[in-house]
Design an enzyme around this catalytic site. Sequence first.
Site, PDB file in Angstrom:
ATOM      1  N   PHE A  33       0.856  -1.181   0.000  1.00  0.00           N
ATOM      2  CA  PHE A  33       0.000   0.000   0.000  1.00  0.00           C
ATOM      3  C   PHE A  33       0.891   1.229   0.000  1.00  0.00           C
ATOM      4  CE2 PHE A  33      -4.496   1.038   0.708  1.00  0.00           C
ATOM      5  CZ  PHE A  33      -5.070  -0.134   0.294  1.00  0.00           C
ATOM      6  N   ASP A  88     -21.489  14.527  12.109  1.00  0.00           N
ATOM      7  CA  ASP A  88     -22.441  14.939  13.153  1.00  0.00           C
ATOM      8  C   ASP A  88     -21.774  15.119  14.521  1.00  0.00           C
ATOM      9  OD1 ASP A  88     -24.112  14.516  11.070  1.00  0.00           O
ATOM     10  OD2 ASP A  88     -25.382  13.036  12.044  1.00  0.00           O
ATOM     11  N   GLN A 123      -8.236  14.425   3.160  1.00  0.00           N
ATOM     12  CA  GLN A 123      -7.544  13.579   2.197  1.00  0.00           C
ATOM     13  C   GLN A 123      -8.388  13.334   0.956  1.00  0.00           C
ATOM     14  OE1 GLN A 123      -6.609   9.217   3.105  1.00  0.00           O
ATOM     15  NE2 GLN A 123      -4.641  10.185   2.793  1.00  0.00           N
ATOM     16  N   HIS A 170      -8.645  10.951  -2.097  1.00  0.00           N
ATOM     17  CA  HIS A 170      -8.113   9.682  -2.591  1.00  0.00           C
ATOM     18  C   HIS A 170      -7.811   9.857  -4.072  1.00  0.00           C
ATOM     19  CE1 HIS A 170      -7.641   5.515  -3.601  1.00  0.00           C
ATOM     20  NE2 HIS A 170      -7.652   5.217  -2.317  1.00  0.00           N
ATOM     21  N   LEU A 199     -14.857   4.628  -4.813  1.00  0.00           N
ATOM     22  CA  LEU A 199     -13.452   4.324  -4.620  1.00  0.00           C
ATOM     23  C   LEU A 199     -12.982   3.165  -5.490  1.00  0.00           C
ATOM     24  CD1 LEU A 199     -10.949   4.935  -2.839  1.00  0.00           C
ATOM     25  CD2 LEU A 199     -11.655   3.010  -1.466  1.00  0.00           C
ATOM     26  N   GLU A 230      -6.894   1.752  -3.349  1.00  0.00           N
ATOM     27  CA  GLU A 230      -5.449   1.871  -3.531  1.00  0.00           C
ATOM     28  C   GLU A 230      -4.817   0.492  -3.718  1.00  0.00           C
ATOM     29  OE1 GLU A 230      -3.625   4.736  -1.013  1.00  0.00           O
ATOM     30  OE2 GLU A 230      -1.797   3.556  -0.857  1.00  0.00           O
ATOM     31  N   ARG A 253      -0.769   9.255  -0.560  1.00  0.00           N
ATOM     32  CA  ARG A 253      -1.962   9.727  -1.279  1.00  0.00           C
ATOM     33  C   ARG A 253      -1.927  11.198  -1.639  1.00  0.00           C
ATOM     34  NH1 ARG A 253      -6.596   6.358   1.907  1.00  0.00           N
ATOM     35  NH2 ARG A 253      -5.998   4.396   0.939  1.00  0.00           N
ATOM     36  N   HIS A 258     -12.072  11.829   0.635  1.00  0.00           N
ATOM     37  CA  HIS A 258     -12.073  10.436   1.077  1.00  0.00           C
ATOM     38  C   HIS A 258     -12.005  10.274   2.589  1.00  0.00           C
ATOM     39  CE1 HIS A 258     -11.290   6.193   0.888  1.00  0.00           C
ATOM     40  NE2 HIS A 258     -10.121   6.310   1.488  1.00  0.00           N
ATOM     41  N   GLU A 284     -12.738   7.951  13.071  1.00  0.00           N
ATOM     42  CA  GLU A 284     -12.469   9.056  12.140  1.00  0.00           C
ATOM     43  C   GLU A 284     -12.933  10.398  12.697  1.00  0.00           C
ATOM     44  OE1 GLU A 284     -13.409   8.109   8.084  1.00  0.00           O
ATOM     45  OE2 GLU A 284     -13.092  10.180   7.437  1.00  0.00           O
ATOM     46  N   ARG A 314      -3.065  10.827   5.903  1.00  0.00           N
ATOM     47  CA  ARG A 314      -3.156   9.462   6.422  1.00  0.00           C
ATOM     48  C   ARG A 314      -2.597   8.468   5.411  1.00  0.00           C
ATOM     49  NH1 ARG A 314      -7.085   5.104   5.712  1.00  0.00           N
ATOM     50  NH2 ARG A 314      -8.349   6.402   4.358  1.00  0.00           N
TER      51      ARG A 314
HETATM   52  C1  LIG Z   1     -14.609   3.793   0.143  1.00  0.00           C
HETATM   53  C2  LIG Z   1     -13.680   3.800   1.317  1.00  0.00           C
HETATM   54  C3  LIG Z   1     -12.697   2.838   1.432  1.00  0.00           C
HETATM   55  C4  LIG Z   1     -11.856   2.817   2.542  1.00  0.00           C
HETATM   56  N1  LIG Z   1     -10.887   1.856   2.610  1.00  0.00           N
HETATM   57  C5  LIG Z   1     -10.105   1.811   3.697  1.00  0.00           C
HETATM   58  C6  LIG Z   1      -9.109   0.810   3.820  1.00  0.00           C
HETATM   59  O1  LIG Z   1      -8.932  -0.029   2.954  1.00  0.00           O
HETATM   60  N2  LIG Z   1      -8.364   0.781   4.939  1.00  0.00           N
HETATM   61  C7  LIG Z   1      -8.531   1.698   5.935  1.00  0.00           C
HETATM   62  O2  LIG Z   1      -7.840   1.601   6.940  1.00  0.00           O
HETATM   63  N3  LIG Z   1      -9.460   2.656   5.837  1.00  0.00           N
HETATM   64  C8  LIG Z   1     -10.248   2.744   4.755  1.00  0.00           C
HETATM   65  N4  LIG Z   1     -11.185   3.735   4.672  1.00  0.00           N
HETATM   66  C9  LIG Z   1     -11.411   4.632   5.803  1.00  0.00           C
HETATM   67  C10 LIG Z   1     -12.209   3.926   6.883  1.00  0.00           C
HETATM   68  O3  LIG Z   1     -13.166   3.084   6.300  1.00  0.00           O
HETATM   69  C11 LIG Z   1     -12.930   4.883   7.817  1.00  0.00           C
HETATM   70  O4  LIG Z   1     -12.069   5.875   8.233  1.00  0.00           O
HETATM   71  C12 LIG Z   1     -13.450   4.167   9.043  1.00  0.00           C
HETATM   72  O5  LIG Z   1     -14.201   3.031   8.677  1.00  0.00           O
HETATM   73  C13 LIG Z   1     -14.255   5.068   9.943  1.00  0.00           C
HETATM   74  O6  LIG Z   1     -14.875   4.302  10.956  1.00  0.00           O
HETATM   75  P1  LIG Z   1     -15.610   4.943  12.183  1.00  0.00           P
HETATM   76  O7  LIG Z   1     -15.932   3.811  13.103  1.00  0.00           O
HETATM   77  O8  LIG Z   1     -14.828   6.062  12.720  1.00  0.00           O
HETATM   78  O9  LIG Z   1     -16.938   5.570  11.600  1.00  0.00           O
HETATM   79  P2  LIG Z   1     -18.058   5.044  10.603  1.00  0.00           P
HETATM   80  O10 LIG Z   1     -17.855   3.662  10.143  1.00  0.00           O
HETATM   81  O11 LIG Z   1     -18.228   6.105   9.590  1.00  0.00           O
HETATM   82  O12 LIG Z   1     -19.329   4.985  11.522  1.00  0.00           O
HETATM   83  C14 LIG Z   1     -19.964   6.127  12.008  1.00  0.00           C
HETATM   84  C15 LIG Z   1     -21.121   5.678  12.847  1.00  0.00           C
HETATM   85  O13 LIG Z   1     -21.667   6.796  13.514  1.00  0.00           O
HETATM   86  C16 LIG Z   1     -23.055   6.791  13.391  1.00  0.00           C
HETATM   87  N5  LIG Z   1     -23.511   8.171  13.454  1.00  0.00           N
HETATM   88  C17 LIG Z   1     -23.014   9.250  12.814  1.00  0.00           C
HETATM   89  N6  LIG Z   1     -23.695  10.347  13.144  1.00  0.00           N
HETATM   90  C18 LIG Z   1     -24.640   9.955  14.030  1.00  0.00           C
HETATM   91  C19 LIG Z   1     -25.654  10.632  14.732  1.00  0.00           C
HETATM   92  N7  LIG Z   1     -25.863  11.938  14.596  1.00  0.00           N
HETATM   93  N8  LIG Z   1     -26.454   9.916  15.541  1.00  0.00           N
HETATM   94  C20 LIG Z   1     -26.286   8.590  15.670  1.00  0.00           C
HETATM   95  N9  LIG Z   1     -25.338   7.913  15.041  1.00  0.00           N
HETATM   96  C21 LIG Z   1     -24.528   8.584  14.224  1.00  0.00           C
HETATM   97  C22 LIG Z   1     -23.328   6.114  12.064  1.00  0.00           C
HETATM   98  O14 LIG Z   1     -24.610   5.556  12.057  1.00  0.00           O
HETATM   99  C23 LIG Z   1     -22.254   5.040  12.073  1.00  0.00           C
HETATM  100  O15 LIG Z   1     -22.703   3.916  12.768  1.00  0.00           O
HETATM  101  C24 LIG Z   1     -12.006   3.774   3.545  1.00  0.00           C
HETATM  102  C25 LIG Z   1     -12.964   4.752   3.422  1.00  0.00           C
HETATM  103  C26 LIG Z   1     -13.778   4.788   2.294  1.00  0.00           C
HETATM  104  C27 LIG Z   1     -14.730   5.909   2.147  1.00  0.00           C
END
Ligand SMILES: Cc1cc2nc3c(=O)[nH]c(=O)nc-3n(C[C@H](O)[C@H](O)[C@H](O)COP(=O)(O)OP(=O)(O)OC[C@H]3O[C@@H](n4cnc5c(N)ncnc54)[C@H](O)[C@@H]3O)c2cc1C
Lengths: 572, 230
Positions: free
Chosen positions: A116, A218, A237, A239, A249, A252, A283, A345, A376, A387
């Site tokens: 990667f 949020d 970032q 992508h 996407l 990568e 990236r 991204h 995130e 990142r």
């Molecule tokens: C297409 C794509 C591919 C990716 N590929 C990779 C990869 O290969 N490797 C890697 O390391 N990272 C990758 N990433 C980044 C990574 O997926 C994310 O950074 C990570 O999954 C974020 O997880 P999280 O648990 O912080 O939040 P999220 O998975 O975004 O979850 C947020 C949660 O908060 C809840 N929520 C939000 N607002 C509210 C609200 N107001 N009230 C109640 N609930 C709420 C949502 O319902 C959800 O359950 C990728 C990102 C994308 C977009």
Amino acid sequence: MNKHQHEILIIGAGIAGLSAALEACYGGEVAVISKVFPIRSHSVAAQGGTAAALGNMEEDHWEWHFYDTVKGSDFLGDQDAQAIFCYDAIKMAYYLEHLGVPFSRNENGKILQRYFGGHYSQFGQGPPVRRACVAADRIGQAMLHTLFGECLRRKIKFYNEFLVTHLLFHKDGCCGCIAWDLVKGEIHIFHAKLILLATGGYARLFQFSTNSAINTGDGLGMILNAGLPLEDLEFIQFHPTGLYPWGFLMSEAVRGEGGYLLNQAGERFMERYAPTKMELAPRDVVARAIQMEIELSGNPYVYLDLRHLSEDFIQERLPQVKEMAFKFAGINIKKELIPVAPAAHYTMGGIPVNIDGEVLADGKKEAMPGLFAAGECACISIHGANRLGTNSTMECAVFGHRAGKKMASLVKKTNYLPLPKEQISLALEEINHLFVQPPKISIAELRQQLQVSMMQNCGILRDQSRLKKQLIIIQDLKEVYKKIGLKGIPRTFNLAFEEVWELRNMLNIAEAVVISALAREESRGAHYRIDFPKRDDKNWLKHTLIWKKEDKLNLDYKPVVITQFPPSERFF
Amino acid sequence: MQKKFIIQRFCPEKDKIPYWQIYEIDCQEDWTVLDALEAIRAFDPTLTYRRVCRHGVCGSCAMNINGFNSLACETRIASLPKNIKIRPLPGFPIIRDLVVDLERLYQNYTVIKPYLIASSPPEKEYIQSLEERHLLDGFYECLLCGACTSACPTFWVNQNFLGPGIFLQACRFILDSRDKGFNLRKEILRKSDIWRCHGILNCVEACPKGLNPFQAIMHLRKILLFGGKR
Ligand SMILES: Cc1cc2nc3c(=O)[nH]c(=O)nc-3n(C[C@H](O)[C@H](O)[C@H](O)COP(=O)(O)OP(=O)(O)OC[C@H]3O[C@@H](n4cnc5c(N)ncnc54)[C@H](O)[C@@H]3O)c2cc1C
């Protein structure tokens, strides 16, 4: 009024929220709130892999990962947190495997790892190293479903399709939140000892984005409204390879597995931008190179070339990429080039927290009692100004886990603080007001104006005049927003209500992003200023903090934690 | 490209029964059904459906489009006739418009114990050979979108029948070389009315990810009859 009490409340059911829940439940009773059913969370979309220096393919060490993460962050990451991250990632990968994550395997039956961008051996001096732990190109789904299953085993309580609108604060700390039950259209009040925000990122501020529709930041919006600071919002970032014209996407992993980038003239243009690392440079470097090619040629995209890879290999390692290119663009990746352009991204900035996930009330040292953040939406900061691919799913797991542990250790010593009556009635008034105003303004149009203008004026290439222009646009949009109404739209599963709330958060965050970006007069990582093209460590080796006071946004800065690797110039 | 969308509407606060509403809109060549729905919502914010990822990985926007259960976000408009009829997934109670109550699907998911049952893991990862890992392909990819289950007549009439998607998920754990819950899982399946599947294959046709729940059902039946994991 619907009232609930839980010792520990987790807002967000992505990888970060669920990882935290699994640890927190050892110390107390846990409930998770999510605006979508947990496995629909944006984490499910992660494709390429999750980082850990397991050394399953060749020699690797967490210290090398540490160095790459520091360098990748353009030296803006906090090295104390980065060291913990890279060290813990190894244990975490095994933990996830033990929970049942269906990792792909190498010949020895161990977790398969792939190349990667930005991951090298020998402290950046050696060749690239395979560090991304792989489940075909579905790592997010593999991790999220597994974590959710484990939460079901442990009987963790879920409130699904509940949108959290406000956090509630007592003078001694955070003590609850207000949520809107989307299905029934009712307000609920949650009372808790400890609350963790894991609400994900805000890359939906931009029109061309890889993110889910719900990634509207949020959690950050609520923090900003509470008068607490946010950190490093200007670092967004892009992508390099979003499928044109949608932005989906193209992982990568494609480049990790040997895919090339070509411009309109058929040249491998990365030769000119990153002669040694080529397509595997980080990236920010690749995205900028593509954007330059796009602006030079006037064509809105460049190409990804996979034609030299064998059919079987593609099916084994990149099935989702193959499927997506075919389904959406009708492209057979074995025979045709894939049109791609950089897409918003990932958001490096977020809620400032310490290494145990405690939210910092002053952005620096002082923890806000009862409030945590991970994933995130948080800024620890591992990723600094940029990142590295695969570091974020692992960040969610490692620091979700740590925050969960910390909450478990605190919960029995913590009491419920009284709920603030006045805040609650103000919040209810605000919600009810929406149902009084007639629906004259198009929410979708307003959102689109924001997203398009952010793309144009606060995207990959920035300068003062564009940023200033954007600030005015946002302020105008905020005025229009005030006229939004939902009168007459029934409350049951009122999607418009959710969108209004999300838009409110987006407008507030966008303003903070632009102000942060305008102030940072240098180029570092993902933040590139045409008018200040050099990195300026003398003045800008520091984190931005921004918070709201009496409707005005204020800036402050704090030093970067440097333990081992002093800043040096980056070459790729 | 002018298209006519005939969309089933229902709101419990004001309607006794569902009705159809027609929207005629101009679509772009590269739009999906979800893009069109978003365009409609831009002027009619009362229309409701679920959507999250927009590119076929989260499983939120499963709905019935011209008679087929599909994900709206990956159904290209260009592949459809001029009249596009959209209704919620059949077989689930309607919450409003295109949003259905999937509680039964989610409950059934917990029934099969969707987690690895194993004890005392090794210090590093479990060793799983390439062949063992390949067994999971075609099973672990399920998004739990409900499209297959909704297309299954047995699921409609038999409350005890877990549904094709859930059987596929059960298979995912049984086939995992790391899982030691085989006997427990067999007991659960014995009580599940798995024998009531009539092999209509609607589920196979409906799966937007090209998975084969029927194959999973056959596999599970073989196990129940003859023993052995594979
Ligand atoms: C297409 C794509 C591919 C990716 N590929 C990779 C990869 O290969 N490797 C890697 O390391 N990272 C990758 N990433 C980044 C990574 O997926 C994310 O950074 C990570 O999954 C974020 O997880 P999280 O648990 O912080 O939040 P999220 O998975 O975004 O979850 C947020 C949660 O908060 C809840 N929520 C939000 N607002 C509210 C609200 N107001 N009230 C109640 N609930 C709420 C949502 O319902 C959800 O359950 C990728 C990102 C994308 C977009």
